[in-house]
Motif scaffolding. Sequence first.
Motif, short mmCIF file in Angstrom:
data_model
loop_
_atom_site.label_atom_id
_atom_site.label_comp_id
_atom_site.label_asym_id
_atom_site.label_seq_id
_atom_site.Cartn_x
_atom_site.Cartn_y
_atom_site.Cartn_z
N THR A 42 0.80 -1.22 0.00
CA THR A 42 0.00 0.00 0.00
C THR A 42 0.83 1.27 0.00
OG1 THR A 42 -0.12 0.39 2.39
CG2 THR A 42 -1.63 -1.24 1.49
N GLU A 65 -3.26 7.21 -3.78
CA GLU A 65 -4.45 7.64 -3.06
C GLU A 65 -4.92 6.54 -2.11
OE1 GLU A 65 -6.36 10.39 -2.90
OE2 GLU A 65 -4.84 11.55 -3.97
N THR A 66 -5.94 5.85 -2.51
CA THR A 66 -6.57 4.86 -1.65
C THR A 66 -5.81 3.54 -1.71
OG1 THR A 66 -8.65 5.93 -2.15
CG2 THR A 66 -8.77 3.73 -1.22
N PRO A 67 -5.48 2.96 -0.57
CA PRO A 67 -4.77 1.67 -0.59
C PRO A 67 -5.65 0.55 -1.15
CG PRO A 67 -4.72 2.68 1.61
CD PRO A 67 -5.72 3.46 0.78
N PRO A 68 -5.03 -0.52 -1.63
CA PRO A 68 -5.80 -1.64 -2.19
C PRO A 68 -6.71 -2.25 -1.13
CG PRO A 68 -3.49 -2.26 -1.89
CD PRO A 68 -3.59 -0.79 -1.62
N PRO A 69 -7.88 -2.73 -1.57
CA PRO A 69 -8.91 -3.14 -0.60
C PRO A 69 -8.71 -4.53 -0.02
CG PRO A 69 -9.69 -3.50 -2.82
CD PRO A 69 -8.33 -2.87 -2.97
#
Lengths: 339, 339
Positions: free
Chosen positions: A249, A254-258
């Motif tokens: 991550t 931006e957004t880390p992997p889910p």
Amino acid sequence: MRGTNRQLRLARRPDGMVDEHTFELAEEPLRGLADGEFLVRVAYLSIDPTNRVWIRAEPSYLPPVGIGEVMRGGGAGAVVESRNDAYPVGTGVLGLLGWQEYAICGRDVTANAVPPGVPLQHMMSVYGATGVTAYFGMLDVADPKEGETVVVSGAAGATGSVAGQIAKIRGGRVIGIAGTDEKCRWLTDELGFDAAINYKTDDIGVRLDQLCPDGVDVFFDNVGGATLDTLLRHLALGARIALCGAISTYNAAETPPPIHWYVNLVVQRARMQGFLVLDYLDRFPEAVRALVQWVSEGRIQWRDHVVEGLEQAPRALNMLFRGENTGKLMVRVGPDPSA
Amino acid sequence: MRGTNRQLRLARRPDGMVDEHTFELAEEPLRGLADGEFLVRVAYLSIDPTNRVWIRAEPSYLPPVGIGEVMRGGGAGAVVESRNDAYPVGTGVLGLLGWQEYAICGRDVTANAVPPGVPLQHMMSVYGATGVTAYFGMLDVADPKEGETVVVSGAAGATGSVAGQIAKIRGGRVIGIAGTDEKCRWLTDELGFDAAINYKTDDIGVRLDQLCPDGVDVFFDNVGGATLDTLLRHLALGARIALCGAISTYNAAETPPPIHWYVNLVVQRARMQGFLVLDYLDRFPEAVRALVQWVSEGRIQWRDHVVEGLEQAPRALNMLFRGENTGKLMVRVGPDPSA
């Protein structure tokens, strides 16, 4: 005696991997020491995933490195000039010395003396933050019991490899996840892991079905993302996940992997817990004593991967994220008087 | 004495919400009792998110209900015929009685006697699985300290509303998340919550920034998904997340909705822990004693939402997922001799 100091300063925050624009090499004259200060010639810089975290714009467990500031980094070196009686010239020290050739410590920068007789290089690896992280993460947070199944991601890394060996010492059945067949062989043939999974060529889920039909009791995670999600689908009742880091991550802009299967924490009454070695500063001596003992008994092995030259530090950081290192990654910045 | 029993049996696994094809209403003659068995006339069925989990194809903490089997469900009723001296006619009992008018207990189905004097209806709500879940989840798993900030999702639900009131009793500052202004007013004006967030009209993240600038110490989560992800971005150092359930995921046909910010568990040295009330069976009396005490002192309030008629159970289950209930949802199947 006053010379110049070469430094890598943060020039621009990267989007993904660091590149040639991220840092700039600067020179500045060394200032004189104030009372209580001492000058350290940096021998090694420790290259760790957390370096990448510190140059994100978002505050983390430490404030972000500011643009124009010397890059933050742990290092080891020797005192070459001193106005502090506790740190005479020749003392080996350890601290957040920064990506530079010289660090002025004792007031703004804290440095601690290395135990006599321990090579500086080992303080960057097995007895350094990575080894101590493995110790507390595995024993305090995950706490494997005799006969339990333990999985370690980033298992050939500096922290993961020690964490897995500590789980073996505790009587666990240990499976490592790593990114090359050579790393996997090192885990099973030399470190005594019970099995290894090459995540680049194997399906982790399928291999876990085969290797751990009764589920995973302990997961020591350095990776996060899809690897963590797969493990969440293979938990045993009462499982503990020690979240050491999430290297997958750190380069995310931006957004880390889910992850999706956190709901299995309910089904399996399992626990996922983050930790930082910084919270164990007062217990470092306990960890180092145990590690010294195990190393002397041949029960812990490790590899160092030394890259030469301060200006190679950014490249070394990317090597870490590409999995190109074998063993604890560090940069040699200056001479090692303990070698 | 032998009559017929009406049952709702699982006919087809639903994709999302249950519908008119999910269950079939069947009648069968009541068989005679074997030694040790007793016949229970079901008075109430408890309608809970977990009912939806049990009809998924995937195994959970209990095996899935099989096609053609009576739907699994907790209920309360009274013994109307007995070949078991410990459960004479008239005894109030509680157990996984199933979605049916009569349950034959004592061998295949376990039922436990209700403490004398406690109305059967209250055993479905404040003294039932939902109240006891709130008790152990809040006190054992989350363990809020005096003055800490506690957030509860699904806060107007049967478990969340009791969990929040227990956190208040512990001296916490409690913020509830619910889905209507009426529910939010109930939380703050009647239950004594310090604040409430209507997730349908407010941005939870913005409101948490305002209400909890120093972060959230305890999150008692009934919802999962995006709500959990938002809370992960608002954790205080050393935060505890008690994962009670994940109602947002139970109707998902395949992969549950993602979370991204688990990496903040590392940054904040926080813990996320799942639990099930089933693991506390031997400590139920402790929880019920405490709840009875608090109710008698007026410190715990609750609402029951009673839907009439066995055939309404599937509709009641959907009401739960649409947030249409106010208070603990249950279905009245037969007469309540304790009322």
